[in-house]
Design an enzyme around this catalytic site. Structure first.
Site, mmCIF file in Angstrom:
data_model
loop_
_atom_site.group_PDB
_atom_site.id
_atom_site.type_symbol
_atom_site.label_atom_id
_atom_site.label_comp_id
_atom_site.label_asym_id
_atom_site.label_seq_id
_atom_site.Cartn_x
_atom_site.Cartn_y
_atom_site.Cartn_z
ATOM 1 N N HIS A 144 0.841 -1.243 -0.152
ATOM 2 C CA HIS A 144 -0.192 0.070 0.074
ATOM 3 C C HIS A 144 0.873 1.136 0.015
ATOM 4 O O HIS A 144 0.347 2.319 0.436
ATOM 5 C CB HIS A 144 -0.867 -0.008 1.162
ATOM 6 C CG HIS A 144 -2.090 0.959 0.697
ATOM 7 N ND1 HIS A 144 -3.100 0.896 -0.134
ATOM 8 C CD2 HIS A 144 -2.802 1.706 2.021
ATOM 9 C CE1 HIS A 144 -3.707 1.858 0.201
ATOM 10 N NE2 HIS A 144 -3.692 2.496 1.337
ATOM 11 N N HIS A 199 -0.225 2.475 7.427
ATOM 12 C CA HIS A 199 -0.233 2.945 6.141
ATOM 13 C C HIS A 199 1.076 3.516 5.651
ATOM 14 O O HIS A 199 1.815 4.108 6.540
ATOM 15 C CB HIS A 199 -1.150 4.214 6.232
ATOM 16 C CG HIS A 199 -2.508 4.076 5.332
ATOM 17 N ND1 HIS A 199 -3.513 3.511 5.871
ATOM 18 C CD2 HIS A 199 -2.748 4.417 4.285
ATOM 19 C CE1 HIS A 199 -4.541 3.311 5.080
ATOM 20 N NE2 HIS A 199 -4.132 3.842 3.920
ATOM 21 N N SER A 214 -2.256 5.378 10.684
ATOM 22 C CA SER A 214 -1.254 6.416 10.076
ATOM 23 C C SER A 214 0.322 6.133 10.768
ATOM 24 O O SER A 214 0.327 6.000 12.137
ATOM 25 C CB SER A 214 -1.678 7.959 10.223
ATOM 26 O OG SER A 214 -0.719 8.848 9.939
ATOM 27 N N GLU A 254 -9.706 -2.129 2.560
ATOM 28 C CA GLU A 254 -8.580 -1.386 3.555
ATOM 29 C C GLU A 254 -9.587 -1.527 5.125
ATOM 30 O O GLU A 254 -10.203 -0.446 5.325
ATOM 31 C CB GLU A 254 -8.356 0.069 3.565
ATOM 32 C CG GLU A 254 -7.654 0.190 2.128
ATOM 33 C CD GLU A 254 -7.215 1.742 1.979
ATOM 34 O OE1 GLU A 254 -6.378 2.085 3.086
ATOM 35 O OE2 GLU A 254 -7.094 2.210 0.810
ATOM 36 N N TYR A 260 -12.459 1.528 1.605
ATOM 37 C CA TYR A 260 -12.265 0.931 2.919
ATOM 38 C C TYR A 260 -13.415 0.178 3.619
ATOM 39 O O TYR A 260 -14.451 -0.030 2.961
ATOM 40 C CB TYR A 260 -12.442 2.298 3.845
ATOM 41 C CG TYR A 260 -10.990 3.142 3.641
ATOM 42 C CD1 TYR A 260 -10.126 3.103 4.466
ATOM 43 C CD2 TYR A 260 -10.506 3.714 2.573
ATOM 44 C CE1 TYR A 260 -8.838 3.812 4.387
ATOM 45 C CE2 TYR A 260 -9.422 4.545 2.327
ATOM 46 C CZ TYR A 260 -8.533 4.473 3.366
ATOM 47 O OH TYR A 260 -7.412 5.210 3.240
ATOM 48 N N ASP A 283 20.392 3.248 -8.180
ATOM 49 C CA ASP A 283 19.077 3.816 -7.948
ATOM 50 C C ASP A 283 17.997 3.118 -6.792
ATOM 51 O O ASP A 283 17.311 3.925 -6.331
ATOM 52 C CB ASP A 283 18.450 4.259 -9.261
ATOM 53 C CG ASP A 283 17.822 3.103 -9.884
ATOM 54 O OD1 ASP A 283 17.556 2.229 -9.222
ATOM 55 O OD2 ASP A 283 17.336 3.420 -10.988
ATOM 56 N N SER A 286 19.237 2.245 -4.029
ATOM 57 C CA SER A 286 20.049 2.324 -2.699
ATOM 58 C C SER A 286 19.439 3.578 -1.791
ATOM 59 O O SER A 286 18.706 4.333 -2.434
ATOM 60 C CB SER A 286 21.499 2.686 -2.839
ATOM 61 O OG SER A 286 21.943 1.749 -3.542
ATOM 62 N N THR A 328 20.974 7.085 -2.402
ATOM 63 C CA THR A 328 21.056 7.947 -3.704
ATOM 64 C C THR A 328 19.773 8.318 -3.842
ATOM 65 O O THR A 328 18.763 7.697 -3.712
ATOM 66 C CB THR A 328 21.352 6.660 -4.887
ATOM 67 O OG1 THR A 328 20.613 5.823 -5.150
ATOM 68 C CG2 THR A 328 23.124 6.273 -4.624
#
Ligand SMILES: *[C@@H]1O[C@H](CO)[C@@H](O)[C@H](O)[C@H]1NC(C)=O
Ligand SMILES: *[C@@H]1O[C@H](CO)[C@@H](O)[C@H](O)[C@H]1NC(C)=O
Ligand SMILES: *[C@@H]1O[C@H](CO)[C@@H](O)[C@H](O)[C@H]1NC(C)=O
Ligand SMILES: *[C@@H]1O[C@H](CO)[C@@H](O)[C@H](O)[C@H]1NC(C)=O
Ligand SMILES: *[C@@H]1O[C@H](CO)[C@@H](O)[C@H](O)[C@H]1NC(C)=O
Ligand SMILES: *[C@@H]1O[C@H](CO)[C@@H](O)[C@H](O)[C@H]1NC(C)=O
Ligand SMILES: *[C@@H]1O[C@H](CO)[C@@H](O)[C@H](O)[C@H]1NC(C)=O
Length: 707
Positions: free
Chosen positions: A121, A231, A284, A472, A515, A644, A646, A649
């Site tokens: 998600h 989330h 959250s 959800e 939801y 890219d 990582s 970076t």
């Protein structure tokens, strides 16, 4: 951020771990295969799926997205595939395409019933891969590159899992994750009955469940799956770099530690760590909670509005100084709990018993049954979203003048609503007290906006019961599903067996239908209630359905019918995406040429920045658009230390001029160690006649010292 330090401490502490597995107890031996593959797709100019924010289009990459696949088979040959992807959700389109491709290689071995595809998600990945228009209309419709990357990546992860099946033991354990989550609709939660709330110490579930996969030959730990509800919205709706957010980063941290890697980047096909989600509907990661960004005052508790009566300025913040640090902190809390559980074998329960699975498609828009407790008939309703849908959440508020907890409609918005699709009186009453903003179940132009037929699934692996929920569920909704499933198992087995099982209310699985709030939470019509799409009895319908599936999976799986087949709408998809037309470079420069070189010297902690003449990344979906190489002091050769993918970076792409077709790439790199480095950029440019040309760019070398 002392990232290296934290990781070094964790690594030193846990390196001994493969020896500390205590796999005594009875436990069965299962055949287990593990595989991981990239599903990142187009990193530029595709709208991110999650916040439904127009303009939140990709402009590069921070963390890559992966599919992690687990093949699990019992001694009688019954098998399941569990797949967890760094993606916002999975729906019928991707699922069917994956199943079709799997059948090309494996025949009838895999089908709806024994394949569970879950989404973490994350809200920071390219969208356009869902078949119902509601989920793509703000992201300019269907995106083929994005869909193909997800489908091909999932299938590749399964091939890899299928290629390394070995006898394994499974251990189940659990622990508490503190301070990594808060309830973002506490006013709704408080409407649940006091006697029900009294059974729980918190308005969020803080238990992490974890399964260890151990090689039965040498007793070494090969992989884990953990489940914890939160989330992945630590990266907020201003972010435009592709990111797997807190869940994906937690995976990378654990894989990095367990694989003895020096930098965080994937994919690893040795140790695999899945961080899966659960009942995170109202959960959250922004633990500092919401406040009004103009005044610093708390927002209204019920409506999440500020002094202007709107929701736009009520925003929740994570524990860090910025969203990346918050992502790291929430990831690290999950990762370190998982590492602690890996190390601590004292609560391990050896898994024993069959692998079994049931699946049924159900029409969630028209369920109806007699409820003996309320002595009345309950029904679900055609898909519709309430006014508060448009208010968004405190993790990503919406535009216009909507607020959460909106229970009255307005004439103006109703005109707009009726223009798209008009709900009849029965539908309006069915959804009461939700004022319908979008009668999504009634809109069919140019094709269905929202699903009616959804996949429901229960998978059993010994004592572990995975309830596959295509939406959800909120915290309390998840708890009620667990209760319904546990009681159902008890009704067909023994109380003892029912008390031995661990039920995971696994949200974000197989399908997506917004939801699932409880009936009581629904009454307030905050965001989660307004998005409970099939009316106030949506959860009750799911509880009945999963109880039925749970009875089936513990008795006779043949009792469960296939159900109505949902539509497969690949051919109908519309798209407003335009292909890349052209890339040009400035006069006297060439593609990949360095525009801004790194400095000669850096000290640890500083970020190295380099700029290149760029081309559109979507011309060619590469496994990495950059590499960082380090000069090896031993043999004076360059060794790859970062891509890219990582954590240290970032790859940014920017169209400087659409008309002139010029673009710039900026690469950021924050070294973790002293040394001499250089950065490479990989790209593909497109000529007006469509010819693609690969190129590379390389910086001069630079030196990083302690101080
Ligand atoms: C990591 O290092 C430890 C200790 O040296 C070793 O036992 C383990 O096998 C290594 N793991 C991997 C995946 O290389
Ligand atoms: C997103 O996070 C950044 C910090 O990284 C913050 O400045 C900004 O206000 C946040 N925006 C929203 C809409 O959450
Ligand atoms: C395998 O099948 C046999 C016979 O039906 C049964 O007794 C046994 O419990 C099964 N084992 C597993 C792991 O399902
Ligand atoms: C429930 O529905 C059934 C079948 O439609 C109907 O016969 C019955 O009267 C209804 N019961 C109530 C209490 O409304
Ligand atoms: C909704 O409308 C009713 C009557 O029209 C009014 O009393 C009430 O305050 C309104 N509620 C909200 C939340 O605006
Ligand atoms: C970089 O560091 C080296 C040695 O540490 C020093 O000799 C050199 O002058 C420095 N260069 C610059 C441009 O600061
Ligand atoms: C460009 O790179 C891609 C991916 O690495 C490769 O498949 C393709 O063959 C390359 N094209 C040319 C002309 O070399």
């Amino acid at each position: 951020m002392k990232l290296t330090l934290v990781l070094t401490v964790i690594s030193c502490y846990f390196l001994l771990c493969s020896e500390c597995i205590r796999a005594d107890g009875d436990g069965d031996v299962y055949q287990v295969g593990l595989g991981m593959a990239d599903i990142t797709g187009p990193v530029a100019e595709v709208n991110f799926m999650g916040y439904a924010k127009i303009g939140q289009d990709g402009s590069g990459i921070h963390l890559r997205l992966y599919s992690r696949a687990f093949y699990i088979q019992d001694s009688n040959g019954s098998c399941v595939l569990y797949i967890n992807c760094d993606i916002q959700s999975i729906d019928q389109l991707v699922r069917k395409m994956v199943l079709n491709k799997l059948s090309e290689t494996y025949g009838k071995k895999f089908d709806e019933s024994n394949v569970m595809i879950a989404a973490t998600h994350t809200h920071s990945g390219p969208g356009g891969y869902l078949q119902y228009l509601l989920f793509t209309i703000l992201s300019r419709g269907f995106n083929k590159q994005s869909t193909d990357a997800v489908v091909d990546g999932i299938v590749e992860s399964v091939h890899r899992a299928h290629a390394n099946i070995i006898p394994s033991k499974l251990l189940l354990t659990q622990g508490q994750v503190k301070d990594a989550s808060v309830n973002r609709s506490p006013a709704s939660y408080l409407l649940n009955p006091p006697e029900e709330r009294a059974k729980y110490s918190s308005d969020v579930d803080t238990t992490m469940y974890l399964v260890k996969f151990i090689d039965a030959n040498n007793m070494k730990l090969r992989a884990i799956i953990s489940w914890f509800p939160v989330h992945p919205v630590s990266m907020n709706n201003t972010n435009t770099l592709v990111s797997s957010d807190n869940k994906g980063l937690a995976s990378l941290i654990v894989e990095h530690v367990m694989n003895n890697m020096t930098e965080i980047h994937g994919p690893s096909n040795s140790f695999i760590a899945s961080f899966s989600n659960m009942n995170a509907g109202d959960v959250s990661p922004n633990t500092r909670g919401p406040r009004c960004i103009d005044t610093g005052e708390p927002c209204d508790y019920v409506t999440s509005t500020c002094s202007d009566g709107k929701s736009a300025k009520c925003i929740a913040f994570g524990p860090g100084r910025n969203m990346e640090e918050s992502t790291y902190i929430i990831a690290e809390k999950q990762a370190s709990k998982a590492l602690e559980l890996i190390h601590d074998s004292s609560h391990d329960v050896a898994i024993a018993g069959p692998v079994s699975h049931v699946h049924e498609y159900v029409d969630m828009s028209s369920q109806s049954w007699y409820d003996p407790v309320h002595k009345t008939n309950f029904t679900t309703c055609p898909h519709a979203l309430g006014y508060s849908f448009a208010a968004g959440t405190t993790d990503g508020p919406g535009a216009f003048d909507f607020f959460q907890g909106q229970r009255n409609s307005t004439t103006l918005w109703n005109v707009f609503r009726n223009f798209l699709g008009k709900p009849d009186q029965q539908m309006i009453e069915c959804h009461y007290p939700k004022p319908i903003l979008l009668a999504t179940g009634r809109i069919r132009i140019p094709y269905a906006w929202a699903p009616s037929i959804l996949p429901t699934q229960v998978i059993r692996i010994g004592q572990l019961v995975l309830v596959g929920i295509p939406g959800e569920p909120t915290t309390m909704a998840g708890r009620r599903i667990v209760k319904a499933v546990t009681e159902a198992v008890e009704s067909v087995t023994s109380t003892r067996q029912a008390s031995d099982i661990t039920v995971i209310p696994h949200g974000y699985v197989n399908g997506y239908s917004d939801y699932i709030a409880t009936y009581e939470e629904y009454q307030l019509q905050r965001y989660e209630g307004a998005n409970t799409a099939y009316g106030p009895r949506t959860l009750d319908a799911y509880m009945r359905q999963f109880a039925k599936l749970a009875r089936g999976v513990f008795t006779d799986t043949r009792d469960i019918p296939f159900g109505p087949e949902p539509p497969f709408m690949l051919k109908q998809q519309i798209s407003w995406y335009t292909d890349v037309i052209l890339d040009r470079h400035p006069i006297l420069k060439k593609f990949g040429q360095v525009i801004e070189q790194p400095h000669v010297n850096y000290t640890l902690g500083e970020t190295v920045v380099a700029q290149f003449v760029g081309a559109h990344p979507n011309n060619n979906i590469l496994p990495t658009y950059l590499s960082v190489e380090k000069l090896s002091p031993e043999d004076a050769t360059w060794k790859l230390v970062a891509t890219d993918a990582s954590f240290n970076t970032k790859f940014h792409w920017k169209r400087d001029s659409t008309i002139l077709a010029l673009s710039t790439v900026t690469i950021e790199f924050t070294p973790n160690e002293e040394g001499v480095y250089r950065i490479n950029y990989f790209g593909t440019s497109r000529s007006l006649i469509g010819k693609l040309t690969n190129f590379t760019g390389r910086t001069r070398q630079f030196t990083v010292t302690e101080n």
